[in-house]
Design a protein around this motif. Structure first.
Motif, PDB file in Angstrom:
ATOM      1  N   LEU A  75      30.445  33.472 -28.911  1.00 22.30           N
ATOM      2  CA  LEU A  75      29.531  32.838 -27.979  1.00 22.30           C
ATOM      3  C   LEU A  75      29.612  31.314 -28.068  1.00 22.30           C
ATOM      4  O   LEU A  75      29.541  30.621 -27.051  1.00 22.30           O
ATOM      5  N   SER A  76      29.787  30.799 -29.274  1.00 18.68           N
ATOM      6  CA  SER A  76      29.891  29.344 -29.427  1.00 18.68           C
ATOM      7  C   SER A  76      31.149  28.809 -28.753  1.00 18.68           C
ATOM      8  O   SER A  76      31.117  27.768 -28.082  1.00 18.68           O
ATOM      9  N   LEU A  77      32.260  29.530 -28.918  1.00 21.12           N
ATOM     10  CA  LEU A  77      33.496  29.099 -28.263  1.00 21.12           C
ATOM     11  C   LEU A  77      33.389  29.261 -26.753  1.00 21.12           C
ATOM     12  O   LEU A  77      33.910  28.422 -25.990  1.00 21.12           O
ATOM     13  N   LEU A 133      34.113  26.442 -23.939  1.00 21.61           N
ATOM     14  CA  LEU A 133      34.988  26.668 -22.794  1.00 21.61           C
ATOM     15  C   LEU A 133      34.247  26.449 -21.479  1.00 21.61           C
ATOM     16  O   LEU A 133      34.838  25.981 -20.492  1.00 21.61           O
ATOM     17  N   MET A 134      32.962  26.777 -21.467  1.00 22.22           N
ATOM     18  CA  MET A 134      32.160  26.545 -20.267  1.00 22.22           C
ATOM     19  C   MET A 134      32.102  25.053 -19.941  1.00 22.22           C
ATOM     20  O   MET A 134      32.263  24.647 -18.780  1.00 22.22           O
ATOM     21  N   ILE A 135      31.892  24.234 -20.969  1.00 22.79           N
ATOM     22  CA  ILE A 135      31.824  22.781 -20.745  1.00 22.79           C
ATOM     23  C   ILE A 135      33.185  22.241 -20.320  1.00 22.79           C
ATOM     24  O   ILE A 135      33.285  21.425 -19.395  1.00 22.79           O
ATOM     25  N   GLY A 183      41.259  28.498 -12.414  1.00 23.99           N
ATOM     26  CA  GLY A 183      41.196  28.944 -13.804  1.00 23.99           C
ATOM     27  C   GLY A 183      40.106  28.246 -14.591  1.00 23.99           C
ATOM     28  O   GLY A 183      39.377  28.873 -15.375  1.00 23.99           O
ATOM     29  N   LEU A 184      39.957  26.938 -14.398  1.00 21.72           N
ATOM     30  CA  LEU A 184      38.913  26.194 -15.105  1.00 21.72           C
ATOM     31  C   LEU A 184      37.518  26.616 -14.647  1.00 21.72           C
ATOM     32  O   LEU A 184      36.592  26.744 -15.458  1.00 21.72           O
ATOM     33  N   GLY A 216      31.599  31.462 -19.094  1.00 22.29           N
ATOM     34  CA  GLY A 216      30.713  31.009 -20.163  1.00 22.29           C
ATOM     35  C   GLY A 216      29.259  31.011 -19.734  1.00 22.29           C
ATOM     36  O   GLY A 216      28.359  31.436 -20.481  1.00 22.29           O
ATOM     37  N   LEU A 217      28.994  30.543 -18.509  1.00 23.37           N
ATOM     38  CA  LEU A 217      27.627  30.530 -17.993  1.00 23.37           C
ATOM     39  C   LEU A 217      27.074  31.946 -17.883  1.00 23.37           C
ATOM     40  O   LEU A 217      25.915  32.203 -18.262  1.00 23.37           O
TER      41      LEU A 217
END
Length: 309
Positions: free
Chosen positions: A113-115, A119-121, A150-151, A158-159
């Motif tokens: 979850l932290s990663l 990745l979300m940011i 992709g980004l 992540g969201l």
């Protein structure tokens, strides 16, 4: 074409591609573009014109019946044969963008979850940069557009993982809601019941500016700690016991849905005017941007509703 909507379609590059240049008008008796007159052989003066009709008839006489029949049965060259944008091109390239987006979102499901939050940011910042690059780039780049998708997939994945962990089920509901709004909007557009009229465009522009101002103020207040609610003013302010974010969310979803109508209008104009085939990537990029916006608004509204239970 509908102006004032998606800046991707309103950029001078896409708009210029959908507007045919004026045909130069030559004075009477002069050739346009400097070409030879019909039937004029190379090196001959304009007055020395060969008999083109007799030449064409002699060619026909030298062809067999089967060759003539085959020539007449051949279909006329379509937009795809002449390198022009078609609806099929837009559909295929939009599907490619959404496929890459879903692949990026799937990555966040197999990490911690932290990663996934990191990745979300990264996806949000990188997607924003590539969105600007692709919007103002003179010629569409398939690689940059797919990289943007992709980004954005990392950002949405992540969201979704964060919000779905807080309110189980909102991720799937948001996907279904986004597809439903897209399908209904497309059907209404195809039926002609909803169009991007000038009056509707004016309302859209005013409402979008107002929404952007509210979002900016809300973001600043959250960053400065003026409000401690997870969604800022959206949940800290209530109207008749209903969070402000519910009303704002419904407005934003309506704006995103109408933005789809304007996207469809721009794509239709591009196909009808014979825009170059490469601009089907621009159309796919514009649709992807609007769908990302729509999904974010739907999942945020669902989270606000679930948090108010």
């Amino acid at each position: 074409m509908a102006l004032g909507g998606n800046p991707i379609f309103n950029g001078k590059n896409f708009r210029g591609a959908t507007q045919a240049p004026p045909v130069p008008q030559a004075q009477y008796g002069q050739n346009q573009y400097g070409q030879r007159q019909f039937g004029q052989a190379p090196g001959r003066a304009p007055g020395q014109v060969i008999d083109a009709q007799s030449g064409w008839m002699s060619q026909q006489q030298n062809m067999s019946h089967e060759q003539l029949q085959q020539m007449y049965n051949q279909p006329a060259a379509g937009p795809a044969d002449t390198g022009r944008m078609t609806f099929d091109d837009v559909i295929v390239k939009t599907a490619a963008c959404l496929g890459v987006l879903m692949a990026g979102a799937a990555v966040t499901l197999f990490v911690s979850l932290s990663l996934a939050s990191v990745l979300m940011i990264v996806g949000a910042l990188g997607g924003f940069v590539l969105a600007l690059v692709n919007t103002f780039k003179k010629q569409p780049s398939a690689a940059l557009i797919l990289a943007y998708a992709g980004l954005e997939g990392l950002f949405l994945g992540g969201l979704t993982r964060i919000l779905d962990g807080m309110y189980p089920g909102v991720g799937l509901q948001a996907v279904i809601g986004t597809l439903s709004v897209f399908a209904v909007t497309l059907l209404l557009f195809k039926s002609g019941k909803v169009r991007a009229t000038p009056k509707a465009m004016r309302f859209f522009m005013i409402a979008t500016i107002g929404y952007a101002v509210f979002a900016l103020i809300n973001m600043v207040m959250m960053w400065t700690g003026a409000v401690d609610s997870p969604f800022g003013l959206r949940t800290s302010v209530e109207i008749f016991g209903i969070p402000l974010g519910v009303f704002i969310g419904l407005l934003a979803i309506g704006l995103a849905a109408f933005s789809l109508i304007m996207d469809f209008t721009s794509i239709e104009a591009g196909v009808r005017s014979g825009a170059p085939q490469r601009f089907s990537w621009t159309a796919a990029f514009g649709l992807t941007v609007t769908l990302v916006w729509l999904y974010v608004e739907i999942i945020r509204l669902l989270a606000i509703l679930r948090g108010d239970d």
